[in-house]
Design a protein around this motif. Structure first.
Motif, PDB file in Angstrom:
ATOM      1  N   ILE A  58       0.900  -0.847  -0.153  1.00 49.86           N
ATOM      2  CA  ILE A  58      -0.411   0.398   0.188  1.00 49.86           C
ATOM      3  C   ILE A  58       1.225   1.130  -0.260  1.00 49.86           C
ATOM      4  N   SER A  59       2.157   1.188   0.525  1.00 48.54           N
ATOM      5  CA  SER A  59       3.114   2.170   0.972  1.00 48.54           C
ATOM      6  C   SER A  59       4.170   2.750  -0.717  1.00 48.54           C
ATOM      7  N   ARG A  60       3.721   0.880  -1.331  1.00 51.10           N
ATOM      8  CA  ARG A  60       4.775   1.028  -2.682  1.00 51.10           C
ATOM      9  C   ARG A  60       6.144   1.098  -2.448  1.00 51.10           C
ATOM     10  N   LEU A  61       6.441   0.530  -1.352  1.00 47.19           N
ATOM     11  CA  LEU A  61       7.592  -0.288  -0.441  1.00 47.19           C
ATOM     12  C   LEU A  61       7.707  -0.982  -1.400  1.00 47.19           C
ATOM     13  N   ASP A  62       9.866  -1.460  -2.010  1.00 46.93           N
ATOM     14  CA  ASP A  62       9.813  -2.750  -2.438  1.00 46.93           C
ATOM     15  C   ASP A  62      11.182  -2.450  -2.075  1.00 46.93           C
ATOM     16  N   GLY A  63      11.437  -1.978  -1.367  1.00 45.40           N
ATOM     17  CA  GLY A  63      13.474  -1.574  -0.315  1.00 45.40           C
ATOM     18  C   GLY A  63      13.220  -1.680   1.287  1.00 45.40           C
ATOM     19  N   VAL A  64      13.003  -2.695   1.818  1.00 46.04           N
ATOM     20  CA  VAL A  64      13.131  -2.438   3.127  1.00 46.04           C
ATOM     21  C   VAL A  64      13.594  -3.540   4.199  1.00 46.04           C
ATOM     22  N   GLU A  65      13.808  -3.788   5.103  1.00 46.90           N
ATOM     23  CA  GLU A  65      14.583  -4.746   6.162  1.00 46.90           C
ATOM     24  C   GLU A  65      13.817  -4.929   7.139  1.00 46.90           C
ATOM     25  N   MET A  66      13.469  -5.716   8.633  1.00 49.05           N
ATOM     26  CA  MET A  66      13.277  -5.510   9.623  1.00 49.05           C
ATOM     27  C   MET A  66      13.759  -6.583  10.156  1.00 49.05           C
ATOM     28  N   VAL A  67      14.494  -5.897  10.855  1.00 50.55           N
ATOM     29  CA  VAL A  67      15.819  -6.735  11.813  1.00 50.55           C
ATOM     30  C   VAL A  67      15.351  -6.896  13.518  1.00 50.55           C
ATOM     31  N   PHE A  68      15.362  -8.335  13.770  1.00 49.27           N
ATOM     32  CA  PHE A  68      15.103  -8.438  14.595  1.00 49.27           C
ATOM     33  C   PHE A  68      16.451  -8.700  15.894  1.00 49.27           C
ATOM     34  N   PRO A  69      15.846  -9.560  17.160  1.00 48.44           N
ATOM     35  CA  PRO A  69      17.028  -9.475  18.145  1.00 48.44           C
ATOM     36  C   PRO A  69      17.748 -10.542  18.190  1.00 48.44           C
ATOM     37  N   ASP A  70      19.229 -10.420  17.891  1.00 51.47           N
ATOM     38  CA  ASP A  70      19.926 -11.784  17.509  1.00 51.47           C
ATOM     39  C   ASP A  70      19.829 -12.684  18.778  1.00 51.47           C
ATOM     40  N   ILE A  71      18.865 -13.564  18.422  1.00 56.21           N
ATOM     41  CA  ILE A  71      19.290 -14.745  19.578  1.00 56.21           C
ATOM     42  C   ILE A  71      19.581 -15.641  19.083  1.00 56.21           C
ATOM     43  N   PRO A  72      19.282 -16.792  19.598  1.00 57.49           N
ATOM     44  CA  PRO A  72      19.379 -17.985  19.436  1.00 57.49           C
ATOM     45  C   PRO A  72      17.965 -19.078  18.340  1.00 57.49           C
ATOM     46  N   ALA A  73      16.997 -18.741  18.654  1.00 53.54           N
ATOM     47  CA  ALA A  73      15.598 -19.446  18.576  1.00 53.54           C
ATOM     48  C   ALA A  73      15.869 -18.914  16.998  1.00 53.54           C
ATOM     49  N   PRO A  74      15.195 -19.999  16.158  1.00 53.06           N
ATOM     50  CA  PRO A  74      15.024 -19.672  14.536  1.00 53.06           C
ATOM     51  C   PRO A  74      14.113 -19.320  14.521  1.00 53.06           C
ATOM     52  N   ALA A  75      13.148 -18.802  15.416  1.00 55.73           N
ATOM     53  CA  ALA A  75      11.447 -18.794  15.524  1.00 55.73           C
ATOM     54  C   ALA A  75      11.278 -16.949  15.470  1.00 55.73           C
ATOM     55  N   PHE A  76      10.815 -16.411  14.579  1.00 54.06           N
ATOM     56  CA  PHE A  76      10.228 -14.643  15.208  1.00 54.06           C
ATOM     57  C   PHE A  76       8.889 -14.905  14.525  1.00 54.06           C
TER      58      PHE A  76
END
Length: 275
Positions: free
Chosen positions: A81-99
Motif C-alpha cells: 500500500i505504501s509502494r515500498l519495494d525495498g525494506v528490512e525488518m531486523v529482529f534481535p540476534d537470539i538463538p531461536a530461529p522462529a520469529f
C-alpha cells in the motif's frame, strides 16, 4: 526502488506466540523485503513460504531454514500500500530461529503510520500489468485475477456462520475505501479462542488487536461495516505481494470466494507467466 528515509523501532507481541519482540525497520540499498536476525536473512518471496495454515510463515529454505518468520502478511500489505519495494525488518540476534512480526493493532494501520513518519526515498519500480487471467479453485473456494484497464479492484466473499458475514461480498475500490482496508483488524470466532490457545496458538489475542465474532455480534465496535471481510482483502494484498509484483498496481480485477492464505499463495504462484 522505493525505500524509507530513516529507520525506526517498534515493539509488540506476536498474535500466535504471545511473545513480545522489538524490531527495527530499516531502509535498504537494494530491492527486496527482508527479515533478518544477526547473520540470518530471509527474503519475502513465494519460494520461501513454508506454511500458510493459520498465517503466512517464511524461512530461508535454501540455507536450511535457520530463520523462520511468522505472520508477515499485514506488514507485506503495508509495504504494498505504501509502494515500498525495498525494506528490512531486523529482529534481535537470539538463538531461536522462529520469529513473529508484531501484531500491533491487528491491521496494517500502525505500520503505514510509522512508514509515513520515517519518510520515503526513491520511486518504486514500475509494476508490470497483468496480461492473462488466472483462476485457482479448490472445492467451494476460488481466486480469479483478470486484466483490467482500471486500477486494481478486489471483491471478496466470505461465508461465515454469522448474521453479518453470511454470503457477504465486500469490494475494495482504491480511490474510495482503501483506508478502510488498511485499518481492518484480524478476526476469529470467540468460541474457538480457548481451543486455539490450548493448541499453543492465538496467545497474543486481545480485544484491541482482534475482532471476536460472537453468535450475533462482535466483541468490539467495528471500525467500518463488515470489517472482518475487509481484513481478508488486506490479507490477499500482502500474500500476492510475495510475488514481488504489487497487486495494487498490476491493473487487475481480483475476485475471491471463501479463500484464505493457502489459496491466496497457490493462486499467486500461477501469476509468474501472466505478465
Amino acid at each position: 526502488m522505493r525505500t524509507l528515509k530513516s529507520s525506526f523501532k517498534i515493539k509488540g507481541v506476536g498474535l500466535m506466540s504471545g511473545v513480545e519482540f522489538e524490531v527495527e525497520i530499516k531502509p535498504t540499498s537494494g530491492k527486496g523485503i527482508y527479515f533478518t536476525s544477526g547473520n540470518k536473512k530471509v527474503k519475502a518471496s513465494l519460494e520461501n513460504v513454508v506454511s500458510a495454515d493459520h498465517c503466512v510463515v517464511i524461512a530461508n529454505v535454501a540455507e536450511g531454514a535457520t530463520i523462520k518468520v511468522a505472520l508477515i502478511e499485514h506488514f507485506m500489505a503495508a509495504c504494498a500500500i505504501s509502494r515500498l519495494d525495498g525494506v528490512e525488518m531486523v529482529f534481535p540476534d537470539i538463538p531461536a530461529p522462529a520469529f513473529e512480526v508484531p501484531i500491533l493493532d491487528g491491521s496494517s494501520k500502525v505500520w503505514i503510520e510509522e512508514f509515513n513518519k520515517a519518510g520515503f526515498e526513491g520511486t518504486a519500480d514500475e509494476t508490470p500489468k497483468l496480461k492473462e487471467s488466472v483462476t485457482f479453485q479448490k472445492g467451494k473456494s476460488a481466486v480469479i485475477l483478470m486484466p483490467s484497464e482500471e486500477d486494481t479492484k478486489i471483491t471478496y466473499a466470505v461465508n461465515f456462520n454469522h448474521p453479518e458475514l453470511n454470503n457477504r461480498w465486500t469490494e475494495m475500490i482504491q480511490s474510495l475505501n482503501l483506508n478502510e482496508i488498511v485499518e481492518a483488524r484480524t478476526f476469529g470466532y470467540l468460541k474457538d479462542l480457548e481451543t486455539f490457545q490450548k493448541m499453543g496458538l492465538s496467545k497474543g489475542v486481545t480485544i484491541d488487536n482482534t475482532v471476536g465474532m460472537t453468535d450475533d455480534g462482535f466483541t468490539t465496535t467495528l471500525r467500518s461495516q463488515y470489517e472482518p471481510n475487509k481484513h481478508k482483502i488486506l490479507d490477499i494484498i500482502g500474500d500476492i505481494y510475495l510475488t514481488g509484483i504489487n497487486p495494487l498496481d498490476m491493473k487487475a480485477n481480483i475476485i475471491v470466494k471463501e479463500a484464505g492464505h493457502a489459496l491466496h499463495i497457490e493462486a499467486a504462484k500461477l501469476l509468474k507467466d501472466c505478465f
